[in-house]
Scaffold this active site. Sequence first.
Site, mmCIF file in Angstrom:
data_model
loop_
_atom_site.group_PDB
_atom_site.id
_atom_site.type_symbol
_atom_site.label_atom_id
_atom_site.label_comp_id
_atom_site.label_asym_id
_atom_site.label_seq_id
_atom_site.Cartn_x
_atom_site.Cartn_y
_atom_site.Cartn_z
ATOM 1 C CE LYS A 170 -0.054 22.773 -3.519
ATOM 2 N NZ LYS A 170 0.240 21.974 -4.747
ATOM 3 C CD GLU A 216 -3.266 31.497 -1.115
ATOM 4 O OE1 GLU A 216 -3.320 31.952 0.047
ATOM 5 O OE2 GLU A 216 -2.309 30.833 -1.541
ATOM 6 C CB SER A 254 5.245 16.825 -6.336
ATOM 7 O OG SER A 254 4.771 17.074 -7.647
HETATM 8 C C1 PLP Z 1 0.856 22.427 -5.907
HETATM 9 C C2 PLP Z 1 1.632 21.360 -6.543
HETATM 10 C C3 PLP Z 1 2.926 21.603 -7.084
HETATM 11 C C4 PLP Z 1 3.536 22.958 -7.171
HETATM 12 O O1 PLP Z 1 3.784 23.600 -5.954
HETATM 13 P P1 PLP Z 1 5.239 23.716 -5.333
HETATM 14 O O2 PLP Z 1 5.030 24.613 -4.161
HETATM 15 O O3 PLP Z 1 6.153 24.310 -6.356
HETATM 16 O O4 PLP Z 1 5.664 22.360 -4.939
HETATM 17 C C5 PLP Z 1 3.631 20.526 -7.600
HETATM 18 N N1 PLP Z 1 3.120 19.286 -7.621
HETATM 19 C C6 PLP Z 1 1.899 19.005 -7.114
HETATM 20 C C7 PLP Z 1 1.390 17.607 -7.176
HETATM 21 C C8 PLP Z 1 1.111 20.037 -6.572
HETATM 22 O O5 PLP Z 1 -0.104 19.747 -6.087
#
Ligand code: PLP
Length: 402
Positions: free
Chosen positions: A97, A119, A385
């Site tokens: 993010k 938000e 992610s």
């Molecule tokens: C917020 C988040 C997601 C999901 O959001 P996307 O916009 O679909 O990427 C996935 N993995 C992590 C670690 C997150 O913090």
Amino acid sequence: MNYTTICQPDNRPDSDGFYGNFGGAFVPEMLQHKLLELRENYQQILSENGFQKQFQKLLRDYVGRPTPLYEAVNLSKKYDAKILLKREDLTHTGAHKINNTVGQILLAQRLGKKRIIAETGAGQHGVATATVCALMQLECVIYMGAKDMQRQLPNVLRMQMLGAEVRPSKSGSQTLKDATNEAIRDWISNPIDTYYIIGSAIGPHPYPDLVAQLQAIISQEIKQQIQQNFDREAPDKVIACVGGGSNAAGAFFHFIENKKVELIGVEASGMGIESGKSAATLHLGSKGILHGCMIPLMQTADGQVIEPHSISAGLDYPGIGPLHAHLFESGRAKYLHATDQEAMDAAFELSRLEGIIPALESAHAFAALAKLKLKKEEIVVINLSGRGDKDLETYKNHFSHA
Ligand SMILES: *Cc1c(COP(=O)(O)O)cnc(C)c1O
């Protein structure tokens, strides 16, 4: 005429913000001029040398990029393929993010904005926003459902430590949807100095395109790393979890035009597709408008949004971004789904096999490994992610079964 109307690549929307049948900007008149300001400026600002220089420098020195593309030896042995992990979990603040919030704060500065709002549901996007606001010394207000604030106390404390004001939304279900409504109300009543940072590839045009371009650094690096280390043009498969769709958009972006690369998104099916407690929007949704954007969403016959469920707060979104809706409809990408239990099992497997505790969101991408028939010589990239520290409380309840 702008470039996208002359020759539209598959990873970009048309000039009205549509990817095929999805996208656009369906907002009240009061918001239209705000979006117009962004729409008329974002692409030019993103293309400027000065912007790119500052963005790349911060990605390197502040975020910690490029993130490694790690060959997971034990996981590869188990699934009999070459499995590479894109380590977004190693970025500053521990998830992808931050790539987006760093980019958007630079954009906000160039638009002359002094105040940032956002938000947040689980608090991850709120923390990433509060972080870059501290970095750039801008006022920061984060809207968060009162119920979510109780559930995600460590992230509330992080945001406050970073100097942000966290405003509880006490209306409705006191969760993300209500926080979003209040952020939009704030945006309308502060038309001049306020910039709204959206955290996923969702919302009205141009946000989905803006966020996808800022996250595209992920696939840009994967491509370079594959070429340098494996003497190949591209991987065979790229797998990512999908909430709103930003980490998957970033991991897919530079491979969308190369049809030889198989793109696989993984949605959260919660307690199961048929259970009524799920967040697998592409499999359960129908076309509608959510947060200013035409997308598939989970709704009742008379158009009421159905509360989604996933064990991971970051995938708990009743819609999905327009790029993924289009890639699904056109068949360019494939979308699987994983249940809470499957994600849990995958998280334990990765922890025990590789010494890496993934975010619960990311664990959904790993759950796809058991659902695919992989070939030994295949190169499979999984976008990791985020890191799992924030999910230990949830993992704890699983220890007895592991
Ligand atoms: C917020 C988040 C997601 C999901 O959001 P996307 O916009 O679909 O990427 C996935 N993995 C992590 C670690 C997150 O913090």
